[in-house]
Design an enzyme around this catalytic site. Structure first.
Site, PDB file in Angstrom:
ATOM      1  N   THR A  44      40.062  38.892  40.325  1.00 27.86           N
ATOM      2  CA  THR A  44      41.000  38.899  39.342  1.00 27.86           C
ATOM      3  C   THR A  44      40.512  37.260  38.503  1.00 27.86           C
ATOM      4  O   THR A  44      39.691  36.395  39.075  1.00 27.86           O
ATOM      5  CB  THR A  44      42.179  38.417  40.075  1.00 27.86           C
ATOM      6  N   ASP A  45      40.914  37.365  37.360  1.00 27.20           N
ATOM      7  CA  ASP A  45      40.940  36.271  36.337  1.00 27.20           C
ATOM      8  C   ASP A  45      41.440  34.921  36.967  1.00 27.20           C
ATOM      9  O   ASP A  45      41.225  33.872  36.533  1.00 27.20           O
ATOM     10  CB  ASP A  45      41.106  36.466  34.963  1.00 27.20           C
ATOM     11  N   GLU A  46      42.426  35.216  37.965  1.00 27.53           N
ATOM     12  CA  GLU A  46      43.350  34.031  38.556  1.00 27.53           C
ATOM     13  C   GLU A  46      42.341  33.218  39.220  1.00 27.53           C
ATOM     14  O   GLU A  46      42.645  31.994  39.649  1.00 27.53           O
ATOM     15  CB  GLU A  46      44.296  34.648  39.343  1.00 27.53           C
ATOM     16  N   TYR A  86      47.831  33.137  46.724  1.00 28.73           N
ATOM     17  CA  TYR A  86      47.324  34.475  45.994  1.00 28.73           C
ATOM     18  C   TYR A  86      45.782  34.203  45.650  1.00 28.73           C
ATOM     19  O   TYR A  86      44.620  34.846  46.042  1.00 28.73           O
ATOM     20  CB  TYR A  86      48.125  35.405  45.190  1.00 28.73           C
ATOM     21  N   LYS A 136      41.836  35.097  46.991  1.00 23.54           N
ATOM     22  CA  LYS A 136      40.933  36.195  46.172  1.00 23.54           C
ATOM     23  C   LYS A 136      39.813  35.415  45.742  1.00 23.54           C
ATOM     24  O   LYS A 136      38.432  35.820  45.932  1.00 23.54           O
ATOM     25  CB  LYS A 136      41.598  36.602  44.775  1.00 23.54           C
TER      26      LYS A 136
HETATM   27  P1  NAD Z   1      48.874  46.616  44.589  1.00 23.76           P
HETATM   28  O1  NAD Z   1      49.768  45.600  45.241  1.00 23.76           O
HETATM   29  O2  NAD Z   1      49.806  47.433  43.704  1.00 23.76           O
HETATM   30  O3  NAD Z   1      48.094  47.603  45.660  1.00 23.76           O
HETATM   31  C1  NAD Z   1      47.441  47.247  46.759  1.00 23.76           C
HETATM   32  C2  NAD Z   1      47.223  48.222  47.628  1.00 23.76           C
HETATM   33  O4  NAD Z   1      46.284  47.518  48.725  1.00 23.76           O
HETATM   34  C3  NAD Z   1      48.546  49.024  48.353  1.00 23.76           C
HETATM   35  O5  NAD Z   1      48.128  50.247  48.250  1.00 23.76           O
HETATM   36  C4  NAD Z   1      48.536  48.501  49.863  1.00 23.76           C
HETATM   37  O6  NAD Z   1      49.060  49.403  50.589  1.00 23.76           O
HETATM   38  C5  NAD Z   1      46.855  48.238  49.924  1.00 23.76           C
HETATM   39  N1  NAD Z   1      47.073  47.141  51.114  1.00 23.76           N
HETATM   40  C6  NAD Z   1      47.446  46.095  51.105  1.00 23.76           C
HETATM   41  N2  NAD Z   1      46.927  45.501  52.156  1.00 23.76           N
HETATM   42  C7  NAD Z   1      46.114  46.359  52.828  1.00 23.76           C
HETATM   43  C8  NAD Z   1      45.322  46.283  53.960  1.00 23.76           C
HETATM   44  N3  NAD Z   1      45.503  45.131  55.047  1.00 23.76           N
HETATM   45  N4  NAD Z   1      44.708  47.309  54.396  1.00 23.76           N
HETATM   46  C9  NAD Z   1      44.669  48.347  53.595  1.00 23.76           C
HETATM   47  N5  NAD Z   1      45.100  48.447  52.475  1.00 23.76           N
HETATM   48  C10 NAD Z   1      45.919  47.433  52.051  1.00 23.76           C
HETATM   49  O7  NAD Z   1      47.793  46.181  43.744  1.00 23.76           O
HETATM   50  P2  NAD Z   1      46.958  46.411  42.582  1.00 23.76           P
HETATM   51  O8  NAD Z   1      47.930  45.429  41.301  1.00 23.76           O
HETATM   52  O9  NAD Z   1      46.630  47.622  42.427  1.00 23.76           O
HETATM   53  O10 NAD Z   1      45.666  45.494  42.613  1.00 23.76           O
HETATM   54  C11 NAD Z   1      44.410  45.982  43.192  1.00 23.76           C
HETATM   55  C12 NAD Z   1      43.379  45.125  43.194  1.00 23.76           C
HETATM   56  O11 NAD Z   1      43.050  44.404  41.920  1.00 23.76           O
HETATM   57  C13 NAD Z   1      43.844  43.770  44.066  1.00 23.76           C
HETATM   58  O12 NAD Z   1      42.641  43.340  44.778  1.00 23.76           O
HETATM   59  C14 NAD Z   1      44.223  42.596  43.039  1.00 23.76           C
HETATM   60  O13 NAD Z   1      43.884  41.371  43.378  1.00 23.76           O
HETATM   61  C15 NAD Z   1      43.264  43.092  42.032  1.00 23.76           C
HETATM   62  N6  NAD Z   1      43.705  42.712  40.577  1.00 23.76           N
HETATM   63  C16 NAD Z   1      44.906  43.230  40.032  1.00 23.76           C
HETATM   64  C17 NAD Z   1      45.089  43.019  38.681  1.00 23.76           C
HETATM   65  C18 NAD Z   1      46.406  43.510  38.239  1.00 23.76           C
HETATM   66  O14 NAD Z   1      46.841  42.906  37.056  1.00 23.76           O
HETATM   67  N7  NAD Z   1      47.305  44.188  38.898  1.00 23.76           N
HETATM   68  C19 NAD Z   1      44.263  42.378  37.911  1.00 23.76           C
HETATM   69  C20 NAD Z   1      43.096  41.697  38.310  1.00 23.76           C
HETATM   70  C21 NAD Z   1      42.680  42.205  39.798  1.00 23.76           C
HETATM   71  O1  DAU Z   2      45.507  38.347  36.022  1.00 18.92           O
HETATM   72  C1  DAU Z   2      45.668  38.937  37.062  1.00 18.92           C
HETATM   73  C2  DAU Z   2      46.766  38.975  37.799  1.00 18.92           C
HETATM   74  O2  DAU Z   2      47.673  39.672  37.310  1.00 18.92           O
HETATM   75  C3  DAU Z   2      46.371  39.607  39.064  1.00 18.92           C
HETATM   76  O3  DAU Z   2      45.307  39.014  39.717  1.00 18.92           O
HETATM   77  C4  DAU Z   2      47.777  40.050  40.111  1.00 18.92           C
HETATM   78  O4  DAU Z   2      47.374  40.737  41.169  1.00 18.92           O
HETATM   79  C5  DAU Z   2      48.837  40.353  39.207  1.00 18.92           C
HETATM   80  O5  DAU Z   2      50.120  40.399  40.125  1.00 18.92           O
HETATM   81  C6  DAU Z   2      48.945  39.589  37.913  1.00 18.92           C
HETATM   82  O6  DAU Z   2      49.527  38.280  38.279  1.00 18.92           O
HETATM   83  P1  DAU Z   2      50.516  37.664  37.425  1.00 18.92           P
HETATM   84  O7  DAU Z   2      51.141  36.599  38.072  1.00 18.92           O
HETATM   85  O8  DAU Z   2      49.924  37.006  36.135  1.00 18.92           O
HETATM   86  O9  DAU Z   2      51.704  38.864  37.112  1.00 18.92           O
HETATM   87  P2  DAU Z   2      52.926  38.845  37.296  1.00 18.92           P
HETATM   88  O10 DAU Z   2      53.700  40.374  36.782  1.00 18.92           O
HETATM   89  O11 DAU Z   2      53.711  38.675  38.452  1.00 18.92           O
HETATM   90  O12 DAU Z   2      53.490  37.820  36.065  1.00 18.92           O
HETATM   91  C7  DAU Z   2      53.267  37.966  34.901  1.00 18.92           C
HETATM   92  C8  DAU Z   2      53.885  36.765  34.071  1.00 18.92           C
HETATM   93  O13 DAU Z   2      55.481  36.893  33.807  1.00 18.92           O
HETATM   94  C9  DAU Z   2      53.513  35.487  34.630  1.00 18.92           C
HETATM   95  O14 DAU Z   2      53.600  34.486  33.801  1.00 18.92           O
HETATM   96  C10 DAU Z   2      54.962  35.296  35.420  1.00 18.92           C
HETATM   97  C11 DAU Z   2      55.953  35.915  34.630  1.00 18.92           C
HETATM   98  N1  DAU Z   2      57.216  36.594  35.242  1.00 18.92           N
HETATM   99  C12 DAU Z   2      56.967  37.386  36.297  1.00 18.92           C
HETATM  100  C13 DAU Z   2      58.111  38.068  36.798  1.00 18.92           C
HETATM  101  C14 DAU Z   2      57.811  38.997  37.955  1.00 18.92           C
HETATM  102  C15 DAU Z   2      58.464  36.346  34.848  1.00 18.92           C
HETATM  103  O15 DAU Z   2      58.718  35.687  33.814  1.00 18.92           O
HETATM  104  N2  DAU Z   2      59.695  36.869  35.367  1.00 18.92           N
HETATM  105  C16 DAU Z   2      59.387  37.781  36.182  1.00 18.92           C
HETATM  106  O16 DAU Z   2      60.586  38.518  37.169  1.00 18.92           O
END
Ligand code: NAD
Ligand code: DAU
Length: 342
Positions: free
Chosen positions: A128-130, A156, A160
């Site tokens: 992730t970019d985080e 988190y 990562k």
């Molecule tokens: P998500 O939370 O929607 O899905 C995570 C999945 O992993 C779920 O199906 C869960 O059951 C499974 N899981 C969790 N713990 C596990 C374990 N111990 N063993 C097997 N399965 C397990 O997450 P997402 O948003 O789809 O993110 C997927 C990946 O992409 C993550 O690694 C996250 O860090 C990365 N990522 C997410 C974003 C985003 O914007 N959502 C952006 C960049 C990177």
């Molecule tokens: O940048 C990539 C990341 O994006 C991934 O690695 C993470 O898995 C994914 O969850 C996401 O993280 P963020 O923290 O950026 O996403 P989130 O949707 O939780 O929040 C987006 C922004 O919105 C953040 O600045 C917090 C704000 N927010 C979020 C929630 C849930 C609110 O203001 N209110 C809310 O209720």
């Protein structure tokens, strides 16, 4: 394309499930085996259609479970492993860091040990970019490149970033053929309702308050999930072992802009917006420089935000069953704990 077997971990979650569908559609001769522990974030109903495909198999297991992981590798002889499985929600990591460290760091270690044992040709870590920390709002000229030092803020993102270090250590020490992608915020179908965009869509539809953290000016760089899937597809098929790629589409938006846009699309009043206590350690701005993946692999995002967000809102309107089941279950308790005291 030659026949390949890919193990996709975390394929019952948001991005993993989109990747499963993307790959089954694009490569009709590939076998996709999904390993997922089905935590609160994993939803088997998401994979219902994939289950009908004879090239797809689902196994419920934890990536930290060495025996279960090895058994799957023994049965499938994968060419490639793509690891999406993780605890992914920043707010939950602030409440319970331990689970994040265990899943997000020790899980990849178990998977990579199995890759070494079974001679897997590529381990891809979805990062992730985080991991780069954040950027200031008053320096719009700054972007994260692959050379930006790791500087994680939340438990988190620290988990990562740690995993990324372990992945690169396995490459250098054992010669494991790895790649890493670091993507910005995704949005699209099957996004779990605890995350900003789906949460705001669903609350607006239910005429519930839309909780915006702090001043709402934090910026995220949004990418349609299919464009992320395409980037991973390109990376795992390219001759680029040991490389890290940033993935993002230069689409920076403040949270308040996103929230107002959703309200406008749904014809709901801005009076639903409620400013609540800020997230602890809240990252101010993320912004990806995707030059490397564009120049080396020819990746470009296809979906413009204006179209992607409308498609996404429509998807939530058309798939009420999917999210109503989620918000009426365990997630309800989380929501009450999370927002009840804000
Ligand atoms: P998500 O939370 O929607 O899905 C995570 C999945 O992993 C779920 O199906 C869960 O059951 C499974 N899981 C969790 N713990 C596990 C374990 N111990 N063993 C097997 N399965 C397990 O997450 P997402 O948003 O789809 O993110 C997927 C990946 O992409 C993550 O690694 C996250 O860090 C990365 N990522 C997410 C974003 C985003 O914007 N959502 C952006 C960049 C990177
Ligand atoms: O940048 C990539 C990341 O994006 C991934 O690695 C993470 O898995 C994914 O969850 C996401 O993280 P963020 O923290 O950026 O996403 P989130 O949707 O939780 O929040 C987006 C922004 O919105 C953040 O600045 C917090 C704000 N927010 C979020 C929630 C849930 C609110 O203001 N209110 C809310 O209720």
């Amino acid at each position: 394309m030659d026949k390949k077997t890919i193990i996709v971990t975390g394929g019952a979650g948001f991005i993993g499930s989109n990747f499963v569908y993307y790959m089954l559609d694009k490569y009709p001769n590939y076998r996709i085996a999904c390993l997922d522990a089905l935590t609160y974030a994993g939803n088997l109903s998401t994979l219902k259609k994939a289950m009908e495909n004879p090239n797809f198999r689902f196994v419920k297991a934890d990536i930290r479970d060495k025996d279960a992981v090895e058994q799957l590798f023994e049965e499938e002889h994968p060419d490639i492993v793509v690891n999406f499985a993780a605890e992914s929600h920043v707010d939950r990591s602030i409440r319970d860091p331990k689970l994040f460290l265990e899943t997000n760091i020790l899980g990849p270690e178990v998977l990579m040990d199995a890759c070494r044992k079974y001679g897997v040709k590529r381990y891809h870590q979805v990062s992730t970019d985080e991991v780069y920390g954040d950027l200031p709002l008053d320096r719009p000229d700054l972007f994260f490149t692959e050379k930006t030092p790791l500087h994680a803020s939340s438990p988190y993102s620290a988990s990562k970033a740690s995993a990324d270090l372990v992945v690169m250590a396995y490459h250098r020490t054992y010669g494991l053929p790895v790649t890493i992608s670091r993507c910005s915020n995704n949005y699209g179908p099957y996004h779990f309702p605890e995350k900003l965009i789906p949460l705001m869509i669903i609350n607006a539809l239910n005429d519930k308050p839309l909780p915006v953290y702090g001043d709402g000016l934090n910026v995220r760089d949004w990418l349609y999930v299919e464009d992320h899937c395409k980037a991973i597809d390109m990376i795992i098929h390219a001759d680029c072992v040991g490389e890290v790629y940033n993935v993002g589409g230069h689409n920076e938006k403040s949270n308040i802009e996103i929230v107002k846009l959703i309200l406008k699309e749904l014809g709901k009043p801005e009076s639903l917006i409620e400013f609540v206590e800020d997230r602890k350690g809240h990252d101010r701005r993320y912004a990806i420089d995707p030059t490397k993946i564009r120049e080396q692999l020819g990746w470009e995002p296809e979906t413009k935000f204006e179209n992607g967000i409308v498609k996404t809102i429509k998807w939530y309107l058309d798939h009420k069953d999917w999210w109503e089941e989620i918000i009426s279950g365990d997630y309800k308790n989380y929501y009450e704990k999370m927002y009840g005291d804000k």
